[in-house]
Design a protein around this motif. Sequence first.
Motif, PDB file in Angstrom:
ATOM      1  N   MET A   1       0.835  -1.195   0.000  1.00  0.00           N
ATOM      2  CA  MET A   1       0.000   0.000   0.000  1.00  0.00           C
ATOM      3  C   MET A   1       0.871   1.248   0.000  1.00  0.00           C
ATOM      4  SD  MET A   1      -3.012  -1.374   0.125  1.00  0.00           S
ATOM      5  CE  MET A   1      -4.329  -0.367   0.793  1.00  0.00           C
ATOM      6  N   PHE A   2       2.144   1.081  -0.399  1.00  0.00           N
ATOM      7  CA  PHE A   2       3.077   2.191  -0.332  1.00  0.00           C
ATOM      8  C   PHE A   2       2.739   3.270  -1.349  1.00  0.00           C
ATOM      9  CE2 PHE A   2       7.035   3.917  -2.188  1.00  0.00           C
ATOM     10  CZ  PHE A   2       7.436   4.709  -1.129  1.00  0.00           C
ATOM     11  N   SER A   3       2.567   2.872  -2.619  1.00  0.00           N
ATOM     12  CA  SER A   3       2.374   3.872  -3.667  1.00  0.00           C
ATOM     13  C   SER A   3       0.926   3.891  -4.147  1.00  0.00           C
ATOM     14  CB  SER A   3       3.303   3.572  -4.844  1.00  0.00           C
ATOM     15  OG  SER A   3       2.925   2.360  -5.431  1.00  0.00           O
ATOM     16  N   LEU A   4       0.593   4.904  -4.903  1.00  0.00           N
ATOM     17  CA  LEU A   4      -0.747   5.051  -5.473  1.00  0.00           C
ATOM     18  C   LEU A   4      -1.123   3.825  -6.303  1.00  0.00           C
ATOM     19  CD1 LEU A   4      -3.003   7.246  -5.977  1.00  0.00           C
ATOM     20  CD2 LEU A   4      -1.856   7.652  -8.133  1.00  0.00           C
ATOM     21  N   ARG A   7      -1.977   0.829  -4.079  1.00  0.00           N
ATOM     22  CA  ARG A   7      -3.284   0.967  -3.419  1.00  0.00           C
ATOM     23  C   ARG A   7      -4.411   0.700  -4.406  1.00  0.00           C
ATOM     24  NH1 ARG A   7      -0.449   5.277  -1.007  1.00  0.00           N
ATOM     25  NH2 ARG A   7      -1.391   6.921  -2.268  1.00  0.00           N
ATOM     26  N   PHE A   8      -4.261   1.252  -5.639  1.00  0.00           N
ATOM     27  CA  PHE A   8      -5.308   1.057  -6.637  1.00  0.00           C
ATOM     28  C   PHE A   8      -5.436  -0.415  -7.007  1.00  0.00           C
ATOM     29  CE2 PHE A   8      -6.685   0.839 -11.088  1.00  0.00           C
ATOM     30  CZ  PHE A   8      -7.920   1.410 -10.940  1.00  0.00           C
ATOM     31  N   HIS A  10      -4.650  -3.075  -5.231  1.00  0.00           N
ATOM     32  CA  HIS A  10      -5.213  -3.845  -4.115  1.00  0.00           C
ATOM     33  C   HIS A  10      -6.731  -3.705  -4.080  1.00  0.00           C
ATOM     34  CE1 HIS A  10      -5.506  -5.593  -0.118  1.00  0.00           C
ATOM     35  NE2 HIS A  10      -6.373  -4.627   0.157  1.00  0.00           N
ATOM     36  N   VAL A  11      -7.226  -2.462  -4.134  1.00  0.00           N
ATOM     37  CA  VAL A  11      -8.675  -2.234  -4.031  1.00  0.00           C
ATOM     38  C   VAL A  11      -9.404  -2.830  -5.231  1.00  0.00           C
ATOM     39  CG1 VAL A  11     -10.460  -0.471  -3.973  1.00  0.00           C
ATOM     40  CG2 VAL A  11      -8.433  -0.197  -2.597  1.00  0.00           C
ATOM     41  N   LEU A  14      -9.511  -6.776  -5.197  1.00  0.00           N
ATOM     42  CA  LEU A  14     -10.440  -7.296  -4.193  1.00  0.00           C
ATOM     43  C   LEU A  14     -11.890  -7.009  -4.603  1.00  0.00           C
ATOM     44  CD1 LEU A  14     -10.577  -8.782  -1.528  1.00  0.00           C
ATOM     45  CD2 LEU A  14     -10.625  -6.591  -0.369  1.00  0.00           C
ATOM     46  N   ALA A  15     -12.111  -5.836  -5.215  1.00  0.00           N
ATOM     47  CA  ALA A  15     -13.469  -5.497  -5.655  1.00  0.00           C
ATOM     48  C   ALA A  15     -13.947  -6.461  -6.736  1.00  0.00           C
ATOM     49  CB  ALA A  15     -13.515  -4.068  -6.184  1.00  0.00           C
ATOM     50  N   CYS A  18     -14.987  -9.611  -5.041  1.00  0.00           N
ATOM     51  CA  CYS A  18     -16.254  -9.402  -4.331  1.00  0.00           C
ATOM     52  C   CYS A  18     -17.424  -9.363  -5.293  1.00  0.00           C
ATOM     53  CB  CYS A  18     -16.208  -8.109  -3.528  1.00  0.00           C
ATOM     54  SG  CYS A  18     -15.169  -8.228  -2.080  1.00  0.00           S
ATOM     55  N   SER A  19     -17.219  -8.774  -6.498  1.00  0.00           N
ATOM     56  CA  SER A  19     -18.327  -8.720  -7.450  1.00  0.00           C
ATOM     57  C   SER A  19     -18.681 -10.121  -7.921  1.00  0.00           C
ATOM     58  CB  SER A  19     -17.967  -7.836  -8.633  1.00  0.00           C
ATOM     59  OG  SER A  19     -16.965  -8.445  -9.402  1.00  0.00           O
ATOM     60  N   LEU A  21     -18.536 -12.709  -6.055  1.00  0.00           N
ATOM     61  CA  LEU A  21     -19.316 -13.263  -4.940  1.00  0.00           C
ATOM     62  C   LEU A  21     -20.762 -12.786  -5.019  1.00  0.00           C
ATOM     63  CD1 LEU A  21     -19.140 -14.915  -2.338  1.00  0.00           C
ATOM     64  CD2 LEU A  21     -18.647 -12.806  -1.116  1.00  0.00           C
ATOM     65  N   VAL A  22     -20.957 -11.485  -5.317  1.00  0.00           N
ATOM     66  CA  VAL A  22     -22.322 -10.964  -5.448  1.00  0.00           C
ATOM     67  C   VAL A  22     -23.062 -11.710  -6.563  1.00  0.00           C
ATOM     68  CG1 VAL A  22     -23.702  -8.938  -6.020  1.00  0.00           C
ATOM     69  CG2 VAL A  22     -21.706  -8.696  -4.585  1.00  0.00           C
ATOM     70  N   LEU A  25     -24.058 -15.158  -5.459  1.00  0.00           N
ATOM     71  CA  LEU A  25     -25.191 -15.102  -4.531  1.00  0.00           C
ATOM     72  C   LEU A  25     -26.498 -14.857  -5.277  1.00  0.00           C
ATOM     73  CD1 LEU A  25     -23.714 -13.039  -1.570  1.00  0.00           C
ATOM     74  CD2 LEU A  25     -24.596 -15.353  -1.448  1.00  0.00           C
TER      75      LEU A  25
ATOM     76  N   VAL B  12       4.479   8.464  -7.570  1.00  0.00           N
ATOM     77  CA  VAL B  12       4.479   7.406  -6.564  1.00  0.00           C
ATOM     78  C   VAL B  12       3.482   7.702  -5.446  1.00  0.00           C
ATOM     79  CG1 VAL B  12       5.879   6.258  -4.816  1.00  0.00           C
ATOM     80  CG2 VAL B  12       6.794   6.625  -7.071  1.00  0.00           C
ATOM     81  N   GLN B  20      -0.283   2.896   5.814  1.00  0.00           N
ATOM     82  CA  GLN B  20      -0.361   1.763   4.888  1.00  0.00           C
ATOM     83  C   GLN B  20      -1.177   0.626   5.487  1.00  0.00           C
ATOM     84  OE1 GLN B  20       3.479   0.554   3.367  1.00  0.00           O
ATOM     85  NE2 GLN B  20       4.078   2.693   3.120  1.00  0.00           N
ATOM     86  N   THR B  35     -20.044  -5.670  -0.489  1.00  0.00           N
ATOM     87  CA  THR B  35     -20.556  -6.906  -1.088  1.00  0.00           C
ATOM     88  C   THR B  35     -21.864  -7.317  -0.430  1.00  0.00           C
ATOM     89  OG1 THR B  35     -18.277  -7.584  -1.386  1.00  0.00           O
ATOM     90  CG2 THR B  35     -19.948  -9.282  -1.603  1.00  0.00           C
ATOM     91  N   PHE B  55     -22.978  -1.304  -5.369  1.00  0.00           N
ATOM     92  CA  PHE B  55     -21.601  -1.809  -5.412  1.00  0.00           C
ATOM     93  C   PHE B  55     -20.646  -0.756  -5.980  1.00  0.00           C
ATOM     94  CE2 PHE B  55     -18.029  -4.279  -6.831  1.00  0.00           C
ATOM     95  CZ  PHE B  55     -17.905  -5.238  -5.857  1.00  0.00           C
ATOM     96  N   LEU B  67      -7.074   6.093  -1.988  1.00  0.00           N
ATOM     97  CA  LEU B  67      -6.059   6.402  -2.999  1.00  0.00           C
ATOM     98  C   LEU B  67      -5.203   7.653  -2.739  1.00  0.00           C
ATOM     99  CD1 LEU B  67      -7.347   5.465  -6.541  1.00  0.00           C
ATOM    100  CD2 LEU B  67      -5.908   4.198  -4.962  1.00  0.00           C
TER     101      LEU B  67
END
Lengths: 189, 91
Positions: A1-4, A7-8, A10-11, A14-15, A18-19, A21-22, A25, B12, B20, B35, B55, B67
């Motif tokens: 999660m150090f740099s932009l 972070r992008f 990772h999110v 995971l999203a 998750c979608s 999973l939706v 369901l 960066v 973090q 979700t 969502f 971000l």
Amino acid sequence: MFSLNQRFQHVSSLALSCSFLVIALIAATSWLQLVKDNVFELESQLSHIRSATRFAKQKRYGGSAVNPTEVSKIRFNADFDFSRLFNWNTKQVFAYVTAEYEGDENPHTMNEITIWDKIIPSRDNATFTLSDIDAKYQLWDLESKITERPLTFKLHWNIQPWFGFLINGETTGSKTIELKKPVDKQKGK
Amino acid sequence: MEVLQDLGRQLVFPIDFESQSYTESISNKALYLITFFSFISGYLTESIKVSGIVFVLGLIVVLVIVLPPYSAYNKHRPQWANSGPTVVEPK
């Protein structure tokens, strides 16, 4: 999660999981809803099935001048209510009528021919009372005879959902009849 | 290519160690909640569209929180030791 960038990534990854999973369901609960509504034993009425049969000599029917093929046009009445097939995950329903019969020369083969179909896009127009309608497709066989054998007419449905697998089923009102022999002198020649 | 590498170094946007771990845990928890709520809202309103809107809106909120390198995410910068030679003054 150090740099932009990290972070992008990772999110968003995971999203995406998750979608899925939706979606899973939604597919599972809508299928359970169908089971609860007992749609696999939907009732329908096929009645008044009648036919006009002719001899076709054209090659596209598998006939010839010497040995013409019997081609039947079917008319029928149908009465069915498919509104129970619609829930929040139903995109559209495909309804179709088939004729099932065993082969004459090969008695252990089962043939299934679609003679009529209809795309039902919404719950509001899912109840049908059709009387005296023409089948869209004619009925003929690889063998030259289609009449004088038991044909079972059935109404099937096919749900196309927004998410998940296609779901097939057939209604309980099937009808077995024999088509009338054609009144035509060509066959005798 | 030099220009691109420079640009990469400019983009960066680092944050400190505490932030973090904070952004990672909050984004995970938020996405699991999104979700759950997107499925429940769609199920109750019987609409796939509502599910999708909940969502996507939730995802946008998470991205806005996580971000950008807000100044609050850079309050606990570690003080690194000098990398150069240290001058030891004679007593």
